[in-house]
Enzyme design. Structure first.
Site, PDB file in Angstrom:
ATOM      1  N   ARG A  76      60.721  34.710  40.335  1.00  0.00           N
ATOM      2  CA  ARG A  76      59.376  34.758  39.778  1.00  0.00           C
ATOM      3  C   ARG A  76      59.483  35.631  38.533  1.00  0.00           C
ATOM      4  O   ARG A  76      60.085  35.207  37.556  1.00  0.00           O
ATOM      5  CB  ARG A  76      58.407  35.312  40.836  1.00  0.00           C
ATOM      6  CG  ARG A  76      56.957  35.125  40.497  1.00  0.00           C
ATOM      7  CD  ARG A  76      56.046  35.750  41.543  1.00  0.00           C
ATOM      8  NE  ARG A  76      56.292  37.184  41.721  1.00  0.00           N
ATOM      9  CZ  ARG A  76      55.504  38.017  42.414  1.00  0.00           C
ATOM     10  NH1 ARG A  76      54.438  37.548  43.017  1.00  0.00           N
ATOM     11  NH2 ARG A  76      55.785  39.288  42.516  1.00  0.00           N
ATOM     12  N   MET A  88      26.731  28.199  48.558  1.00  0.00           N
ATOM     13  CA  MET A  88      27.137  29.195  47.568  1.00  0.00           C
ATOM     14  C   MET A  88      26.642  30.600  47.909  1.00  0.00           C
ATOM     15  O   MET A  88      27.351  31.582  47.724  1.00  0.00           O
ATOM     16  CB  MET A  88      26.641  28.787  46.176  1.00  0.00           C
ATOM     17  CG  MET A  88      27.268  29.600  45.048  1.00  0.00           C
ATOM     18  SD  MET A  88      26.648  29.175  43.418  1.00  0.00           S
ATOM     19  CE  MET A  88      27.398  27.595  43.113  1.00  0.00           C
ATOM     20  N   LYS A 143      46.150  46.947  42.725  1.00  0.00           N
ATOM     21  CA  LYS A 143      45.818  45.776  41.897  1.00  0.00           C
ATOM     22  C   LYS A 143      44.652  45.005  42.524  1.00  0.00           C
ATOM     23  O   LYS A 143      44.345  45.181  43.715  1.00  0.00           O
ATOM     24  CB  LYS A 143      47.050  44.881  41.754  1.00  0.00           C
ATOM     25  CG  LYS A 143      47.561  44.322  43.059  1.00  0.00           C
ATOM     26  CD  LYS A 143      48.938  43.677  42.894  1.00  0.00           C
ATOM     27  CE  LYS A 143      49.436  43.175  44.243  1.00  0.00           C
ATOM     28  NZ  LYS A 143      50.839  42.742  44.190  1.00  0.00           N
ATOM     29  N   TYR A 146      24.084  21.558  53.709  1.00  0.00           N
ATOM     30  CA  TYR A 146      24.565  20.455  52.854  1.00  0.00           C
ATOM     31  C   TYR A 146      25.373  19.471  53.685  1.00  0.00           C
ATOM     32  O   TYR A 146      26.231  19.859  54.489  1.00  0.00           O
ATOM     33  CB  TYR A 146      25.468  20.994  51.749  1.00  0.00           C
ATOM     34  CG  TYR A 146      24.716  21.640  50.609  1.00  0.00           C
ATOM     35  CD1 TYR A 146      23.854  20.905  49.808  1.00  0.00           C
ATOM     36  CD2 TYR A 146      24.906  22.981  50.326  1.00  0.00           C
ATOM     37  CE1 TYR A 146      23.178  21.507  48.747  1.00  0.00           C
ATOM     38  CE2 TYR A 146      24.250  23.590  49.268  1.00  0.00           C
ATOM     39  CZ  TYR A 146      23.383  22.840  48.483  1.00  0.00           C
ATOM     40  OH  TYR A 146      22.731  23.435  47.443  1.00  0.00           O
TER      41      TYR A 146
HETATM   42  C1  LIG Z   1      51.414  43.440  45.316  1.00  0.00           C
HETATM   43  C2  LIG Z   1      52.741  44.070  45.190  1.00  0.00           C
HETATM   44  C3  LIG Z   1      53.206  44.982  46.142  1.00  0.00           C
HETATM   45  C4  LIG Z   1      52.439  45.329  47.403  1.00  0.00           C
HETATM   46  O1  LIG Z   1      52.686  44.398  48.424  1.00  0.00           O
HETATM   47  P1  LIG Z   1      52.069  44.603  49.893  1.00  0.00           P
HETATM   48  O2  LIG Z   1      52.642  43.494  50.666  1.00  0.00           O
HETATM   49  O3  LIG Z   1      50.590  44.490  49.737  1.00  0.00           O
HETATM   50  O4  LIG Z   1      52.482  45.948  50.356  1.00  0.00           O
HETATM   51  C5  LIG Z   1      54.421  45.604  45.919  1.00  0.00           C
HETATM   52  N1  LIG Z   1      55.132  45.325  44.805  1.00  0.00           N
HETATM   53  C6  LIG Z   1      54.737  44.445  43.875  1.00  0.00           C
HETATM   54  C7  LIG Z   1      55.587  44.183  42.691  1.00  0.00           C
HETATM   55  C8  LIG Z   1      53.535  43.781  44.046  1.00  0.00           C
HETATM   56  O5  LIG Z   1      53.140  42.888  43.129  1.00  0.00           O
END
Ligand SMILES: *Cc1c(COP(=O)(O)O)cnc(C)c1O
Length: 409
Positions: free
Chosen positions: A159, A337, A55, A289
């Site tokens: 969550r 920036m 991701k 800045y």
């Molecule tokens: C991001 C994520 C992971 C990976 O977590 P790491 O700590 O980077 O290994 C695993 N499961 C879910 C559902 C995630 O969102």
């Protein structure tokens, strides 16, 4: 030249030197990636599947290249992304793709057409409500397909995921739908990186309690796989590996428990940029800045073309260190920036074109991702995710070839 009049050193400019080739780059070591996949494989053994988490563009490392390397070496059994857009952006590498973001509000915006594509392409969708079960089943049925789905169960993080007490209804709902195939059941830990936290054990217990029955009951046919462990749980809690682990950070060579654990993960990313200009300013000259830093003596300063737009956080102003010719140099003045200024007192040899390392691929470096996360009041995950699209991701093997080519002709 007005630069010289302003005090810029009139030295030969070697802008094509080193691996930056004149521009900020993220050097991605696919060799380190393969190494880390091996470390994780050794930690979980051969019977547990590894789902590589890609991701957020593989935590900023470049998902397409990472996916190809992992697939080529058979180093992962599945890939996971957060969104349908991310799934669509992955190259076709012959591995199952799991989408973590729960399906909801199917008929809003682009969702429906995206889900239809997901069903066509066989990506595994995450469901955690009865409404989503019905909606995805309808979409699949209309296309004469069977959608692959997994049910995410909330076991204490509060969550995403269906509440553990309502999980049976959703799972039964999936099993009743001929247009859905229940590929798995999963949960996510809130505190897996804290070895002493009792919450992880409690979450795992609840997950087993809710899911044990489905594994037994479906033993004859295709039973759903179960998975819970992220990188931290993969490394700390062998009894929680179940059928599959989902490893993100560890693949990229970072230990969620910190740099001092003695594990052999190798950071995959190194962030470099060229030293754009060098100038000498007089004692008392203020920089950047807000003029937040003032030279205590005549000082050589270097200009580096990265800024907070690239993910080099403004909170690093006057605090972070970069590495030039193997020596640490201080970032002075505000991070702006597109530019930062570094003080070259510690590196008198530094010249325009020299390579500046903003993020070092060594855990012990003052410019490691651990060190930068600490300075920024955040975690390595966020440092990685913020590195912007302006920074070119390059496989180091390719860079080596490119530099050689230039040297040759
Ligand atoms: C991001 C994520 C992971 C990976 O977590 P790491 O700590 O980077 O290994 C695993 N499961 C879910 C559902 C995630 O969102």
């Amino acid at each position: 030249m007005c630069y010289v009049a302003n005090g810029v050193d009139d030295k030969d400019v070697r802008m094509d030197a080193h691996t930056t080739l004149g521009e900020p780059r993220l050097l991605i070591s696919h060799e380190a990636l393969r190494h880390n996949a091996g470390v994780l494989r050794a930690a979980v053994g051969d019977s547990v599947r590894i789902c590589a988490v890609l991701k957020a563009d593989a935590y900023g490392h470049g998902a397409a290249a990472v996916a190809k390397t992992l697939a080529r070496g058979r180093l992962a059994d599945a890939l996971a992304v957060a969104t349908l857009d991310e799934a669509a952006a992955l190259p076709e590498v012959g591995l199952p793709v799991i989408v973590f973001r729960p399906v909801e509000n199917v008929y809003v915006g682009r969702q429906r057409s995206q889900l239809e594509e997901a069903i066509e392409r066989g990506w595994t969708l995450t469901l955690c409500s009865a409404a989503a079960v019905g909606d995805v089943a309808r979409l699949a049925q209309a296309r004469d397909k069977r959608a692959s789905v997994q049910v995410k169960i909330d076991t204490g993080m509060s969550r995403s995921g269906v509440d553990d007490c309502d999980a049976h209804g959703v799972i039964e709902g999936v099993l009743r739908q001929p247009a859905l195939r229940l590929g798995g059941l999963y949960t996510h830990f809130a505190c897996a990186d804290d070895e002493d936290d009792v919450a992880t054990g409690e979450q795992f217990r609840r997950f087993c309690e809710v899911t044990d029955g489905y594994v037994e009951a479906n033993r004859s046919g295709r039973r759903p796989i179960r998975h819970a462990a992220n990188t931290a749980a993969s490394l700390l809690h062998p009894h929680m590996h179940m059928d599959m682990v989902r490893t993100g950070l560890g693949m990229y060579g970072i230990d969620p428990m910190g740099p001092a654990t003695g594990r052999t993960l190798k950071p995959v990313m190194k962030w470099v940029a060229p030293l754009l200009m060098v100038r000498t300013v007089r004692k008392g000259t203020s920089v950047g800045y807000g003029l937040t830093w003032t030279a205590p003596r005549d000082t050589r300063l270097g200009l580096v073309p990265v800024g907070y737009a690239d993910g080099y956080l403004r909170s690093f102003s006057n605090r972070a260190k970069v590495i030039i010719n193997g020596v640490a140099a201080n970032v002075v003045g505000r991070v702006s920036m597109d530019l930062i200024t570094v003080e070259l007192g510690s590196v008198p040899s530094a010249q325009p074109g020299d390579e500046v390392t903003l993020l070092e691929d060594e855990a012990a470096s003052p410019a490691s991702v651990y060190a930068l996360a600490e300075l920024g009041g955040t975690i390595p995950y966020e440092i990685f995710c913020r590195i912007g699209a302006r920074v070119h991701r390059v496989a180091v093997d390719e860079v080596a070839a490119e530099v050689e080519e230039r040297a040759a002709g």
